[in-house]
Design an enzyme around this catalytic site. Sequence first.
Site, PDB file in Angstrom:
ATOM      1  N   LYS A  40       0.844  -1.197   0.000  1.00  0.00           N
ATOM      2  CA  LYS A  40       0.000   0.000   0.000  1.00  0.00           C
ATOM      3  C   LYS A  40       0.877   1.244   0.000  1.00  0.00           C
ATOM      4  O   LYS A  40       1.892   1.297   0.704  1.00  0.00           O
ATOM      5  CB  LYS A  40      -0.923  -0.022   1.226  1.00  0.00           C
ATOM      6  CG  LYS A  40      -1.905   1.151   1.288  1.00  0.00           C
ATOM      7  CD  LYS A  40      -2.813   1.037   2.497  1.00  0.00           C
ATOM      8  CE  LYS A  40      -3.794   2.210   2.550  1.00  0.00           C
ATOM      9  NZ  LYS A  40      -4.727   2.105   3.695  1.00  0.00           N
ATOM     10  N   SER A  74     -10.016   0.031   6.652  1.00  0.00           N
ATOM     11  CA  SER A  74      -9.423   0.157   5.320  1.00  0.00           C
ATOM     12  C   SER A  74      -8.729  -1.082   4.777  1.00  0.00           C
ATOM     13  O   SER A  74      -8.327  -1.096   3.618  1.00  0.00           O
ATOM     14  CB  SER A  74      -8.441   1.333   5.305  1.00  0.00           C
ATOM     15  OG  SER A  74      -9.128   2.548   5.436  1.00  0.00           O
ATOM     16  N   SER A 102      -9.374   2.365   2.564  1.00  0.00           N
ATOM     17  CA  SER A 102      -8.456   3.122   1.726  1.00  0.00           C
ATOM     18  C   SER A 102      -7.434   2.267   0.993  1.00  0.00           C
ATOM     19  O   SER A 102      -6.691   2.761   0.157  1.00  0.00           O
ATOM     20  CB  SER A 102      -7.714   4.147   2.589  1.00  0.00           C
ATOM     21  OG  SER A 102      -6.950   3.508   3.602  1.00  0.00           O
TER      22      SER A 102
END
Length: 521
Positions: free
Chosen positions: A96, A195, A171
């Site tokens: 990420k 997320s 996210s």
Amino acid sequence: MATIRPDDKAIDAAARHYGITLDKTARLEWPALIDGALGSYDVVDQLYADEATPPTTSREHAVPSASENPLSAWYVTTSIPPTSDGVLTGRRVAIKDNVTVAGVPMMNGSRTVEGFTPSRDATVVTRLLAAGATVAGKAVCEDLCFSGSSFTPASGPVRNPWDRQREAGGSSGGSAALVANGDVDFAIGGDQGGSIRIPAAFCGVVGHKPTFGLVPYTGAFPIERTIDHLGPITRTVHDAALMLSVIAGRDGNDPRQADSVEAGDYLSTLDSDVDGLRIGIVREGFGHAVSQPEVDDAVRAAAHSLTEIGCTVEEVNIPWHLHAFHIWNVIATDGGAYQMLDGNGYGMNAEGLYDPELMAHFASRRIQHADALSETVKLVALTGHHGITTLGGASYGKARNLVPLARAAYDTALRQFDVLVMPTLPYVASELPAKDVDRATFITKALGMIANTAPFDVTGHPSLSVPAGLVNGLPVGMMITGRHFDDATVLRVGRAFEKLRGAFPTPAERASNSAPQLSPA
């Protein structure tokens, strides 16, 4: 090395901020006094440059073309080889883009971070490489990671591989989309309000938010120190357990981790019999104002299917579940404004390894590019500033004092049950909004799905999302939550359900009508 000195205008601004009156004499005297105090800053800057500045690392990376990146899920691609052989040899992982990979650009979904290249690998990256994994690239995330959907990245929306007109969730949307699409074997996600679990549910993959403090957050861009988590996003529960066994454990650099934190054994009991385990279906996790009844029904059916393999399944009331979201919201808003924004990510007042280069870069761009921030981050800024200044941070203090009560409510239920179950999300992935959508709709679509996920970020319980079935051809996630540091049982129940359900289809299998048949839901 000389630290920048404030001019008269800057001293006046600081005085106004603290309500200090500067008369003519004070205006003459303060510059020299401040200059003397800043002498220590000069010494620290020079010591850091000589003794602690990380070496510059160069690693090859590429910006993929649109045809190479149809889901807009890659920020950059790499092929960073492992540092040794291990249990992940031959496996490809996406990181990420709020997590540092030395020598590879980082954006954290935001114009305010764009242009930064870190010099340190995050602890999870170091551990993955040491276990034999190849880092295949950085996965797009939401603007400063403050959205549960996938349309706030400055680079453009991440698309769901099940339907490219729909949200992938956030996210960690890029991470989940890449795993679901088969581009990587697994990915690192981050979770402050859901997320990891949100995009896992929307994309039909597995996402595990570990117990708070189990996995070091060192090297990841923070939002709020008490809710920051990193964890695995994978195709199967087995791979989630395998990945957790690699990244878990204390690193000595993260203030979120207690000295006693140790990695557990998540694999040896993963396929053990679950006969006799007690499953609690949390009533308050169903029937939200935005809930789709079909999603609620699918998750209840999935939970009750566990009786087929010997589990006891009963419903339980936890009224604090409805309060816990509001506690989280105050902490994430005031705490996010204080640490993520005003504190340039890291804040102060805690031990641990900081990234001063990232802090300085973000500070230099945060105001300059403030108008480019997503509406969700602006909501944090404007509401949090009010909470900190006008309300004096007292609401944050009240929320933190309520956390033990919320945690105790779940712990009471977890003395009766081995795990708690509810829908990860109240609805399936919705269509991405138009670019000119109004502000209220933007914020609702970005944050309207987190009522079940956010509470466990603030209480710290381990929480796993597994695919429970399909509703209208789109994945539904079932969330399994357990006792602190009993991630092994959470994963064991998830694995048992996974075997009972059968292999969950990939988007490609579904599109070609070659998908395996699912048992529940």
